[in-house]
Design an enzyme around this catalytic site. Structure first.
Site, PDB file in Angstrom:
ATOM      1  CB  VAL A  87      -0.936   0.019   1.226  1.00  0.00           C
ATOM      2  CG1 VAL A  87      -1.855   1.239   1.171  1.00  0.00           C
ATOM      3  CG2 VAL A  87      -1.765  -1.260   1.292  1.00  0.00           C
ATOM      4  CG  ASP A 218      -6.316 -11.196   8.372  1.00  0.00           C
ATOM      5  OD1 ASP A 218      -5.928 -11.764   9.417  1.00  0.00           O
ATOM      6  OD2 ASP A 218      -5.538 -10.687   7.552  1.00  0.00           O
TER       7      ASP A 218
END
Length: 455
Positions: A87, A218
Site C-alpha cells: 500500500v 482477518d
C-alpha cells in the site's frame, strides 16, 4: 457538474474474464496473513516526508510498470506491506474532477465552511491509499475483494473502494487514506475508557460488515486503522473476506444436542474409549478440509478445528484477542507456529475439559498428555494480573485484584472469547453491552447515540 467516480471510470475499472477465472485452480484453504509483528501500521500527516532509498526504488519500478499511474496520482511513500499486497500513500491529482462522497474529513470541513468557500474547489492536496495487489493473487481473489468493498460502501467505519485499475497483469485498488497510529505505540498505555471507544468503533464496523452477511476473516490491530486522537477507526483489508455460506458443508456444531450426542456415542472415538491411546490401524475416513484463512494467534477455535460452517462469530473471537492484548499489555498474546500449538495455547486458558467439549462440538477429538494443562484452565482475571505483574504476594498475604473498570472489561471479554460460536456475542449485541454503552449513559444529546440503531 462533477461526475461520479465509479460511473465515469467504469471503463477503466477492473473487468475479469469469467472463463479465465474458471480455469484458475482452487487456492489452498490456508491463507496465512502476515505476522502482526512484521506489518507496518502507522501514517504521518505530511506530503514531503523523507523516504528510504529502497522505497523510492520500489515506487519508481511501480510507476514504470503501471502505465499512466503518474497522470492520476503522485506516489509519495510506502505505508504498508503485507502478504498479498503493498500500500502506498499518494496524492490524488484528479480529486476536484469527481464527486468524493467517501472523503469524511472533507465533508466535515465543508459542513462548517461558508457557502462561498463550499463552491470553490479545495486547492489543498488530497491523499489516497493505492493498494497494489500482487500478481500471485488469483483473479477470483482480487475480484472477490473488490466486489465486497463495493457492497460495503456507505459506512464511515469500513474502508470504501474509490475505484480500481488494471494494466496488463497488475491490479491496483484506490482507497481513502486514513490517519492512524501504530497499535504498538499505544496498546500498553490505553486505559479502559479508551478501550471502550476503540471497540465501539470496531464493532460498529463489524456490525455493518456482518449485516451484509460477510466474514472479514482477518480481524487484527493492523487491519483496524485507529486514530486515538479522534477516537475513530476504519476497518480495512478484505483480501481474505468471504460471504457467509461460501463452500459450506454440514458440521456437527449445527446439529441439535440429541443428534450430536447420538453421533458421538456411535463414533469411532466412542468405540476406542475403553482402550488407552488407541486409534484405528486402518482409518478409511477422508480428511476434513475447511477454510483456515487468517493470522496466527487470532484464529477462533472453530477455525483451528476445521469447522465447515464458519460464520461471523470468528471475527468476534479475533476482536476478543485484541481486547485480551490490551488488558494484558502483551502483543501478540498468542504466538503459535501452527494450528496444534494454537489449540494448546487456548487450552492453557480454557482447560482440557472445555477444549474437549469444543472439539466434540465440531466432530473432532482433542487429546493431550501434557501434565501442565489443568482440566479447568485459568481465569482471565488471573492471567491479566500475571501479565501485568500484579500477582498476589504469598508472604504478605495481600490479594491483588483488578480495578473495577477492568472487571467490567473482563466480563465483556468472556462473551467474546466464548469457545462455542453459537454462544459468542454478536457485533450488534456487543454495541448494546454495558461495557460499551457506559460512557454514553445519561447523555441528553440524542446524536451521541445515533449509531445504536441497527443497520
Amino acid at each position: 457538474m462533477a461526475k461520479s467516480r465509479m460511473q465515469s471510470r467504469a471503463v477503466e475499472a477492473i473487468v475479469l474474464d469469467e472463463d479465465h477465472m474458471k480455469q484458475e485452480e482452487a487456492e489452498e484453504t490456508l491463507d496465512e496473513s502476515g505476522d502482526p509483528l512484521e506489518e507496518s501500521g502507522r501514517t504521518v500527516d505530511s506530503s514531503d516526508e523523507e523516504i528510504e532509498e529502497s522505497v523510492a526504488d520500489d515506487i519508481a519500478r511501480f510507476e514504470e510498470s503501471f502505465s499512466g499511474i503518474n497522470s492520476r496520482f503522485r506516489l509519495i511513500n510506502r505505508i504498508g506491506e503485507g502478504t498479498f499486497s503493498t500500500v502506498y500513500k499518494a496524492e490524488d491529482l484528479e480529486y476536484n474532477q469527481y464527486r468524493n462522497n467517501w472523503d469524511i474529513d472533507e465533508q466535515e470541513k465543508r459542513k462548517w465552511s461558508s457557502p462561498g468557500h463550499r463552491r470553490r474547489n479545495s486547492r489543498r492536496p488530497h491523499y489516497v491509499a493505492i493498494k497494489k495487489i500482487y500478481v500471485t493473487s488469483s483473479p477470483m481473489r482480487i475480484f472477490n475483494e473488490l466486489e465486497l468493498l463495493y457492497d460495503l460502501r456507505g459506512s464511515d467505519s469500513v474502508c470504501p473502494l474509490i475505484t480500481a485499475f488494471r494494466h496488463l497483469d497488475q491490479v491496483v485498488a484506490v482507497l481513502p487514506y486514513f490517519q492512524h497510529r501504530d497499535f504498538r505505540e499505544y496498546y500498553r498505555d490505553m486505559k479502559v475508557p479508551e478501550m471502550r471507544l476503540y471497540f465501539r468503533s470496531l464493532f460498529t464496523a463489524l456490525r455493518h460488515v456482518h449485516s451484509k452477511k460477510i466474514l472479514h476473516r482477518d480481524i487484527k490491530p493492523t487491519n483496524f486503522l485507529y486514530n486515538p486522537a479522534q477516537s475513530r477507526g476504519v476497518l480495512v483489508d478484505f483480501g481474505l473476506a468471504e460471504r457467509l455460506g461460501t463452500e459450506w458443508q454440514q458440521c456437527a456444531c449445527t446439529l441439535g444436542a440429541e443428534e450430536r450426542s447420538y453421533r458421538v456415542s456411535h463414533s469411532v472415538y466412542a468405540q476406542t474409549q475403553h482402550r488407552p491411546s488407541c486409534y484405528p490401524k486402518n482409518d478409511n475416513r477422508s480428511s476434513r478440509r475447511a477454510n483456515r484463512a487468517g493470522t496466527r494467534g487470532f484464529r477462533a477455535p472453530e477455525v483451528l478445528l476445521k469447522c465447515t460452517q464458519q460464520n461471523t462469530s470468528i471475527d468476534m473471537w479475533s476482536a476478543g484477542v485484541i481486547l485480551l492484548t490490551l488488558l494484558s499489555r502483551r502483543f501478540p498474546f498468542f504466538h503459535s507456529q501452527d494450528d496444534i500449538d494454537a489449540l494448546l495455547e487456548i487450552t492453557t486458558i480454557v482447560g482440557r475439559k472445555k477444549m474437549k467439549e469444543t472439539s466434540l462440538l465440531h466432530g473432532q477429538v482433542f487429546e493431550t498428555n501434557i501434565p501442565t494443562y489443568s482440566d479447568n484452565g485459568h481465569s482471565f482475571e488471573k492471567i491479566i494480573l500475571w501479565c501485568t505483574s500484579r500477582s498476589s504476594d504469598k508472604n504478605s498475604g495481600v490479594k491483588k485484584e483488578l480495578e473495577d473498570d477492568e472487571k467490567e472489561a473482563v466480563e465483556f471479554l468472556y462473551e467474546l472469547l466464548e469457545c462455542d460460536p453459537a454462544k459468542r456475542i454478536t457485533a450488534k449485541k456487543a454495541l448494546e453491552h454495558p461495557f460499551l454503552t457506559k460512557d454514553y449513559e445519561g447523555s441528553e444529546d440524542e446524536d451521541d447515540n445515533f449509531d445504536l440503531v441497527d443497520v
